[in-house]
Each structure stands twice: as structure tokens, then as C-alpha cells.
Design an enzyme around this catalytic site. Structure first.
Site, PDB file in Angstrom:
ATOM      1  N   SER A 109     -81.525 -55.833  31.161  1.00 47.45           N
ATOM      2  CA  SER A 109     -81.778 -56.415  32.474  1.00 47.45           C
ATOM      3  C   SER A 109     -81.062 -57.759  32.598  1.00 47.45           C
ATOM      4  O   SER A 109     -79.839 -57.821  32.485  1.00 47.45           O
ATOM      5  CB  SER A 109     -83.293 -56.547  32.690  1.00 47.45           C
ATOM      6  OG  SER A 109     -83.601 -56.842  34.034  1.00 47.45           O
ATOM      7  N   GLU A 201     -76.914 -49.621  34.876  1.00 46.52           N
ATOM      8  CA  GLU A 201     -78.257 -49.207  35.280  1.00 46.52           C
ATOM      9  C   GLU A 201     -78.790 -50.267  36.225  1.00 46.52           C
ATOM     10  O   GLU A 201     -78.251 -51.368  36.288  1.00 46.52           O
ATOM     11  CB  GLU A 201     -79.169 -49.047  34.058  1.00 46.52           C
ATOM     12  CG  GLU A 201     -79.405 -50.329  33.254  1.00 46.52           C
ATOM     13  CD  GLU A 201     -80.518 -51.218  33.808  1.00 46.52           C
ATOM     14  OE1 GLU A 201     -81.487 -50.673  34.382  1.00 46.52           O
ATOM     15  OE2 GLU A 201     -80.416 -52.449  33.682  1.00 46.52           O
ATOM     16  N   HIS A 271     -84.274 -49.350  33.139  1.00 46.76           N
ATOM     17  CA  HIS A 271     -85.608 -49.748  33.572  1.00 46.76           C
ATOM     18  C   HIS A 271     -86.573 -48.582  33.746  1.00 46.76           C
ATOM     19  O   HIS A 271     -87.721 -48.790  34.149  1.00 46.76           O
ATOM     20  CB  HIS A 271     -85.528 -50.513  34.895  1.00 46.76           C
ATOM     21  CG  HIS A 271     -85.031 -51.913  34.764  1.00 46.76           C
ATOM     22  ND1 HIS A 271     -83.684 -52.220  34.692  1.00 46.76           N
ATOM     23  CD2 HIS A 271     -85.692 -53.094  34.683  1.00 46.76           C
ATOM     24  CE1 HIS A 271     -83.538 -53.535  34.598  1.00 46.76           C
ATOM     25  NE2 HIS A 271     -84.737 -54.093  34.584  1.00 46.76           N
TER      26      HIS A 271
END
Length: 297
Positions: A109, A201, A271
Site C-alpha cells: 500500500s 493493485e 488489499h
């Protein structure tokens, strides 16, 4: 690429905040996981600090990261959680310390800032669950992080996705969170992707913004010359009252269709429920067939 030494029992792993705050109580599951692997957890000075959303001030978070880089007994730095904040400290981190004593930097992230910046320095990193992720992480996600840290061979076999573009590829793995990669364009942390396999992602984005980010990656040359692409979870996407007309997979496929490289969609990293670990900077082999997908790291 420089590969940090794999871990062995008795090695120390520091848990630090580069972005959002993380309490000592929240750290307990991660501490227990490291201990179950025979590792020695070290809580950084930022664990327990509270600066609104952030785990301490920018100065405190950078100082903690530099402290762990300088400590030769610490063999890996595990980022506590993502959110936002890593880009605020990246230019205050002394990466000469990392080059003098390479060690694994772990997270995903918002930690993509570090994956990209460190990739440009020529050092491998680990994209995988963070300390915050441990209570909800699947056993497969935790096992893959263990295997990555301890140097075990990694072979992921996943089912076929109808959008996949078939083919084989081999190259350095690079990338991470799409929004972060996009935000780094034009900076010295922006990645070079030519002849590499790009992983992306994302979470909680509007579809039109996914389209905007993909077009900007393409306009900046990040799609041209790729050996292959791995698209992880595009999780909890949003649309407007007037639909955009395409989902995230369709948006991405429309941009890569002009090129000739294999692409796997819905790979179990990111995630979503699954977040299998990936050694960023490692040379990986990707084989996408109609019968399924194999990734060897």
C-alpha cells in the site's frame, strides 16, 4: 539487484511507523507471529506515538526508520501499516545506511513509496502483509511472507481469469500500489519499467480515476517495453451516479492491449483477502496459460 541476506532464527525485525499510527496493543499479534518464526521483534520508537493520523511527526518517523537502518543487528524493517505518510519522510531517510547494510523493507500500500525508491537504488524489498495486517491475514499470506524472508523457493499457482493475456515472461518484478506509483511520476522515486514485470493493485478508487492513472502511466512510458504485468486485487472500486462504463479490469486491459506482453488479472496480492508476498526486484518467471497461471520467484 542487491538482495539483502535472508533471515535466520534469532534475527531481529523492527516494526516501525512510516505512515499511520500503530499502538503497542495492536502490535501484539505481529510480535507473536515473529516469535513463532524464531525471530526477535523490536518495537521502533514510533510505535505508540499519536500525531493525528500519523505515527509521530515526520521527523520522528524518519528518525526511527534511520535508527533501524543504522542498527546492524536489525535484519529487516517491517512497516506497521499504510494509509498515508511515507512520501512525507522518504527524502529524510538516509539510504546510504541501507546501501552500507542492506536489509529487507516489508510492507504494501503506502509503503510502495519505499518499494519504488529503493528499487531505483538497486535493492530488493518485500511486498507483503504489514504488522497491522496480521490478525486478518490468511495463513497463505503469512506463510508466503515467512518463505520470502527465509529464502524459501516461491511458486504461486492460480486459476485462469477470462481477461488474462496468455504468454510467458521473465524479468525483474517492480511496482506496488497503482495510486502510489501514479503519485510518484516525475519524481526521483518514479520507477523505470522497461524489460521488467510490473505489478499493480489498488483499493477504494473511483473507476474514472483508475482510468486516469492508467493513461498517465502509459503516457509516461511505464507500459511500453514491459515484459509482463501482474494485476493484483482491484478491491472495493467505486462508480459515479452516471456509470463510467468499464470496470477496473476492462480499463487496464484496454490500455495494455496495444502492447505485446502477457498479463494476469486478479492475482492474490494486494488489499483483498489474500496478500501473497512478492520479492520486488527479484527476477521472476511468469507463465500464463489457458489452464492457469504460474509465478516463480
Amino acid at each position: 539487484m542487491i538482495k539483502p541476506a535472508y533471515l535466520k532464527e534469532g534475527d531481529k525485525v523492527a516494526i516501525v511507523c512510516t505512515a499511520r499510527k500503530f499502538s503497542r496493543e495492536e502490535a501484539q499479534p505481529a510480535i507473536e507471529l515473529l516469535q513463532s518464526w524464531g525471530l526477535v521483534p523490536v518495537l521502533g520508537d514510533t510505535i505508540g506515538l499519536d500525531n493525528f493520523q500519523l505515527g509521530g511527526s515526520d521527523k520522528e518517523r524518519a528518525a526511527d526508520f534511520n535508527k533501524q537502518l543504522a542498527d546492524e543487528s536489525v535484519k529487516a524493517i517491517w512497516c506497521a501499516r499504510g494509509g498515508y505518510g511515507t512520501v512525507r519522510i522518504v527524502d529524510a531517510i538516509d539510504f546510504d545506511l541501507l546501501m552500507a547494510n542492506p536489509k529487507w523493507i516489508i510492507g504494501f500500500s503506502d509503503v510502495t513509496v519505499l518499494h519504488c525508491h529503493v528499487h531505483n537504488l538497486g535493492v530488493q524489498t518485500l511486498h507483503g502483509i504489514m504488522a497491522f495486517s496480521v490478525p486478518k491475514a490468511t495463513q497463505e499470506s503469512k506463510d508466503s511472507l515467512y518463505a520470502s524472508l527465509f529464502g524459501k523457493p516461491i511458486r504461486y499457482v492460480v486459476g485462469h481469469h477470462s481477461a488474462n493475456i496468455l504468454g510467458e515472461a521473465k524479468g525483474e518484478l517492480v511496482g506496488g500500489n497503482l495510486s502510489i506509483i501514479y503519485s510518484l511520476l516525475g519524481s526521483r522515486s518514479s520507477i523505470e519499467t522497461k524489460d521488467k514485470i510490473l505489478f499493480i493493485e489498488d483499493l477504494d478508487e473511483y473507476l474514472y480515476h483508475v482510468d486516469r492513472m492508467m493513461h498517465n502511466l502509459d503516457r509516461n512510458g511505464l507500459l511500453k517495453g514491459l515484459k509482463g504485468m501482474i494485476v493484483g486485487g482491484m478491491t472495493d472500486m467505486h462508480d459515479n451516479a452516471i456509470p463510467f462504463g468499464y470496470d477496473a479490469i476492462q480499463i487496464i486491459k484496454s490500455l495494455v492491449a496495444q502492447y505485446d506482453f502477457p498479463v494476469v488479472f486478479d492475482f492474490p496480492s494486494g488489499h483483498g483477502v489474500e496478500n501473497r508476498a512478492l520479492r520486488m526486484g527479484a527476477v521472476v518467471s511468469l507463465n500464463i496459460k489457458a489452464s492457469g497461471v504460474e509465478l516463480n520467484i
